[in-house]
Scaffold this active site. Structure first.
Site, mmCIF file in Angstrom:
data_model
loop_
_atom_site.group_PDB
_atom_site.id
_atom_site.type_symbol
_atom_site.label_atom_id
_atom_site.label_comp_id
_atom_site.label_asym_id
_atom_site.label_seq_id
_atom_site.Cartn_x
_atom_site.Cartn_y
_atom_site.Cartn_z
ATOM 1 N N SER A 402 0.811 -1.217 0.000
ATOM 2 C CA SER A 402 0.000 0.000 0.000
ATOM 3 C C SER A 402 0.846 1.270 0.000
ATOM 4 O O SER A 402 0.413 2.303 -0.503
ATOM 5 C CB SER A 402 -0.904 0.030 1.241
ATOM 6 O OG SER A 402 -1.716 -1.114 1.312
ATOM 7 N N HIS A 423 -1.931 -3.029 -6.287
ATOM 8 C CA HIS A 423 -2.486 -2.587 -5.015
ATOM 9 C C HIS A 423 -3.995 -2.729 -5.048
ATOM 10 O O HIS A 423 -4.701 -1.898 -5.609
ATOM 11 C CB HIS A 423 -2.078 -1.142 -4.731
ATOM 12 C CG HIS A 423 -2.619 -0.611 -3.443
ATOM 13 N ND1 HIS A 423 -2.852 0.733 -3.229
ATOM 14 C CD2 HIS A 423 -3.003 -1.238 -2.300
ATOM 15 C CE1 HIS A 423 -3.343 0.902 -2.017
ATOM 16 N NE2 HIS A 423 -3.442 -0.280 -1.432
ATOM 17 N N GLU A 435 -4.491 -0.283 -8.248
ATOM 18 C CA GLU A 435 -3.385 0.548 -8.713
ATOM 19 C C GLU A 435 -2.295 -0.372 -9.243
ATOM 20 O O GLU A 435 -1.776 -1.218 -8.508
ATOM 21 C CB GLU A 435 -2.847 1.422 -7.578
ATOM 22 C CG GLU A 435 -3.787 2.545 -7.182
ATOM 23 C CD GLU A 435 -3.250 3.390 -6.041
ATOM 24 O OE1 GLU A 435 -3.327 4.622 -6.128
ATOM 25 O OE2 GLU A 435 -2.744 2.811 -5.058
ATOM 26 N N ASN A 473 -3.329 6.486 -1.596
ATOM 27 C CA ASN A 473 -2.929 6.641 -0.199
ATOM 28 C C ASN A 473 -2.136 7.916 0.025
ATOM 29 O O ASN A 473 -2.161 8.486 1.124
ATOM 30 C CB ASN A 473 -2.130 5.424 0.268
ATOM 31 C CG ASN A 473 -3.036 4.273 0.679
ATOM 32 O OD1 ASN A 473 -4.220 4.478 0.939
ATOM 33 N ND2 ASN A 473 -2.494 3.072 0.722
#
Length: 679
Positions: A402, A423, A435, A473
């Site tokens: 992540s 991800h 992702e 993130n």
């Protein structure tokens, strides 16, 4: 003479071919061509019937969305349908591929509908912030009743041919050549205008249940309410009056902010699939996927792969963890079958494609290996060292990290060109976003394979560069940090959460933190402490909560208390902690209005988005909105933070960003915002 519609005589039948590739969108030229063809059918005595059919792989898969933000030009679709209904000769719609939106409404305006076996039909306008505007809310209820029509219209679902035939939406399914079947059917078809049918009666309880379900699913948005009212009007008003009302509401809603935002999301998601650097690069075939780690994330990825028809090997380090993982997967399919979402046979078939192992040698059979272990670089190094020894040459090696540096992970192997990031978002079998992360050595073939497998799993892949937190993130960290600053400045968790949920987020940031666990972000802050900007304000409130053992729902307390309420209740202990933090920094707390809370949170996101664009982490601004809407609960009807920023305009956004900088302190680095306005 239309360039996108052509006619051909087959005996006494005029066949009208719609040729507007790739999906035969119902553009102005298509409408003109169909209207000309219907006039030709009416004018020539030798012609006895007409058949509308799409050239290529589909009928009309929807209207041309580029027209919806512009003034409408004649002929509009209701006028074309009126001409079909006024024609004294029957017109049959021959449907294959997809008949969606205006294409489905056009078919409903015909006298009969013959479908191919793999056809899907539907009215997706509500998912784009509008309602059907060419009779969909009036003709459909006359075939399937108001409750079911509310469900179809408000969900935008795609309905398969078999169900459409069962409900009378289709008159026949062609098991032979579709065009031949439609021509034959036209010979025994009489004029039958759906507008002349009466609406079937429905129990009031059934109507109320359908309405309430649609409102829940559609978050009570204005276009959802308008769609419900328009469908209900089909049983209350004369058809011509109801059609005029439907069109008026459609015309108004298509220019609404919701509609512009949802169209932006539609085009952004379509563009995200076009990765210029991978054009012409063939992905590797993937039959078997190995997933390392049988925890929540690993089993979610395994389920997604099984759902996609792949053979899956689930690998763990100890028998107990492996058994729990297998039981979790089995329980998922048992539940899906019990709820009627899949058949018992399909559940058994998918579960039979799962193998479990404690032996690293099992990786040798995999075309793709996905690591889904603890988010710690040392642990991932150990795992990738083992992968490097046991995975076959040429297999794609993916990390579900992540935050961590993908290049550092790839360094544990002797083949960094095969390493990419995939991800997934929890729950991985539900959330659409993936992702696909590009390391400095990642080959184009490995990346193309990652994008292809995400699509095969019915996910939304977005390509990202290798940067801390990647796209989502990284932006979410800036958003959360700004919300933590607002705790010091005078707001409380429940006030911030309420303001952002009112804006449309599924959950506020502090409710999300409690759900995911405060210790995750705590470990990340500790790991990156030496990289912290010394000029930036540091909010210690979440650290103090973790030190107190308040890690969120899993410990019964975090920002909220969870003793008696699953959603959590405000806790005086947290208020005292926040107030003590303010006093310790000499901050005089003040009341923050909801609009200020929302502005500060979104400005922080927009600023970080601009930083990502400047650094080349993502290739286009709209990709950011795809990430936020599909992975982070950003309300689709708000478009995304890039859409939000663009609606403010350059000058206003720059002024707001200066204001944010004054409030947040000199540690906030304001980016060049120009990238947010470039497609």
């Amino acid at each position: 003479m239309s360039t996108v519609v052509r006619t051909e005589r087959r005996g006494g039948v005029l066949v009208v071919f719609i040729e507007n590739p790739p999906v035969n969108a119902g553009s102005l030229e298509v409408r003109r061509g169909i209207l000309d063809a219907i006039n030709e059918l009416s004018a020539k005595p030798a012609l006895t019937a007409g058949v509308l059919i799409g050239a290529g792989n589909t009928f009309i898969a929807g209207s041309d969305l580029r027209e919806f933000g512009q003034p409408l030009e004649a002929p509009e679709l209701p006028g074309v349908i009126a001409a079909i209904e006024a024609c004294e000769k029957p017109v049959v719609a021959a449907l294959h591929g997809a008949a969606l939106g205006g294409g489905f409404e056009l078919a409903l305006g015909c006298d009969a509908r013959v479908g191919a076996r793999r056809l899907v039909v539907g009215l997706p306008e509500v998912t784009l912030g509008m309602i059907p505007g060419a009779g969909g809310t009036q003709r459909l209820p006359r075939l399937i009743g108001v409750p079911r029509a509310i469900d179809w219209v408000c969900s935008g679902k795609r309905v398969p041919a078999e169900l459409a035939l069962e409900l009378g939406v289709l008159d026949a399914i062609a098991d032979e050549d579709l065009l031949d079947a439609a021509i034959k059917f036209s010979g025994r078809t009489k004029k039958r205008k759906l507008k002349d049918l009466s609406v079937p009666t429905s129990a009031e309880g059934e109507l109320l249940a359908a309405e309430q379900a649609a409102l829940r699913q559609g978050k009570g948005r204005p276009h959802v309410r308008a769609a419900i009212e328009s469908v209900k009007l089909s049983r209350l008003a004369p058809i011509d009056e109801a059609l005029r009302c439907e069109r008026a509401v459609f015309t108004e809603l298509r220019m609404s902010t919701d509609a512009f935002a949802l169209r932006h999301q539609f085009f952004a998601e379509r563009d995200a699939q076009k990765v210029s650097e991978l054009r012409g690069v063939d992905p590797l075939p993937v039959t078997t996927i190995a997933v390392i780690g049988a925890g929540t994330m690993g089993t979610g990825i395994a389920i997604a792969a099984l759902d996609g028809g792949h053979q899956v090997t689930l690998l763990e380090r100890d028998p107990q963890s492996l058994q729990r993982g297998r039981e979790r997967v089995a329980k998922h399919y048992e539940t899906q079958s019990a709820k009627g979402k899949i058949s018992a046979q399909d559940a058994e078939r998918m579960l039979s494609a799962l193998a479990t192992s404690l032996d690293w040698a099992a990786l040798a059979k995999a075309d793709l290996v996905i690591e889904a272990v603890f988010e710690d670089l040392r642990v991932k190094h150990e795992v990738f060292s083992q992968i490097d020894q046991h995975a076959r040459k040429g297999a794609v090696l993916a990390s579900n990290t992540s935050y961590l540096d993908l290049d550092a992970i790839a360094a544990a192997t002797g083949r960094p060109e095969d390493v990419i990031g995939l991800h997934f978002f929890s729950p991985a079998n539900v959330m659409k976003l993936v992702e696909v992360v590009r390391g400095k050595a990642s080959s184009a073939t490995a990346l193309a394979t990652g994008v292809a497998i995400a699509k095969a799993l019915r996910k939304m892949p977005v390509l990202s560069g290798n940067a801390f937190g990647f796209i989502g993130n990284r932006i979410y960290a800036a958003y959360r940090y700004q919300c933590e600053l607002m705790l010091e400045d005078g707001a409380y968790p429940e006030q911030i959460d309420a303001a952002l949920e009112e804006f449309g987020f599924a959950m506020g940031p502090f409710a999300v933190a409690d759900m995911s666990g405060l210790d995750i972000a705590w470990r990340m802050r500790q790991a990156r402490a030496e990289l912290r900007n010394p000029a930036a304000r540091y909010v210690s409130i979440p650290d103090r909560l973790c030190e107190m053992g308040r890690l969120g729902r899993k410990t019964g307390a975090g920002y909220y208390a969870y003793a008696e309420a699953s959603r959590g209740t405000p806790d005086p202990i947290v208020r005292q902690l926040i107030e003590a933090a303010r006093i310790g920094k000499g901050i005089q707390g003040r009341v923050l209005a909801p609009h200020e809370i929302v502005d500060r949170a979104l400005l922080a996101m927009a600023n970080e988005a601009a930083q990502l664009l400047a650094e080349g982490v993502c290739s286009r601004a709209s990709d950011i909105d795809v990430v936020l809407a599909n992975g982070y609960g950003f309300p689709r009807w708000q478009g995304g933070v890039v859409f939000w920023a663009r609606r403010h305009g350059r000058e206003a956004l720059n002024q707001k960003m200066k204001w944010l900088n004054e409030i947040a302190g000199e540690g906030l680095v304001i980016a060049d915002l120009e990238g947010l306005f470039e497609d």
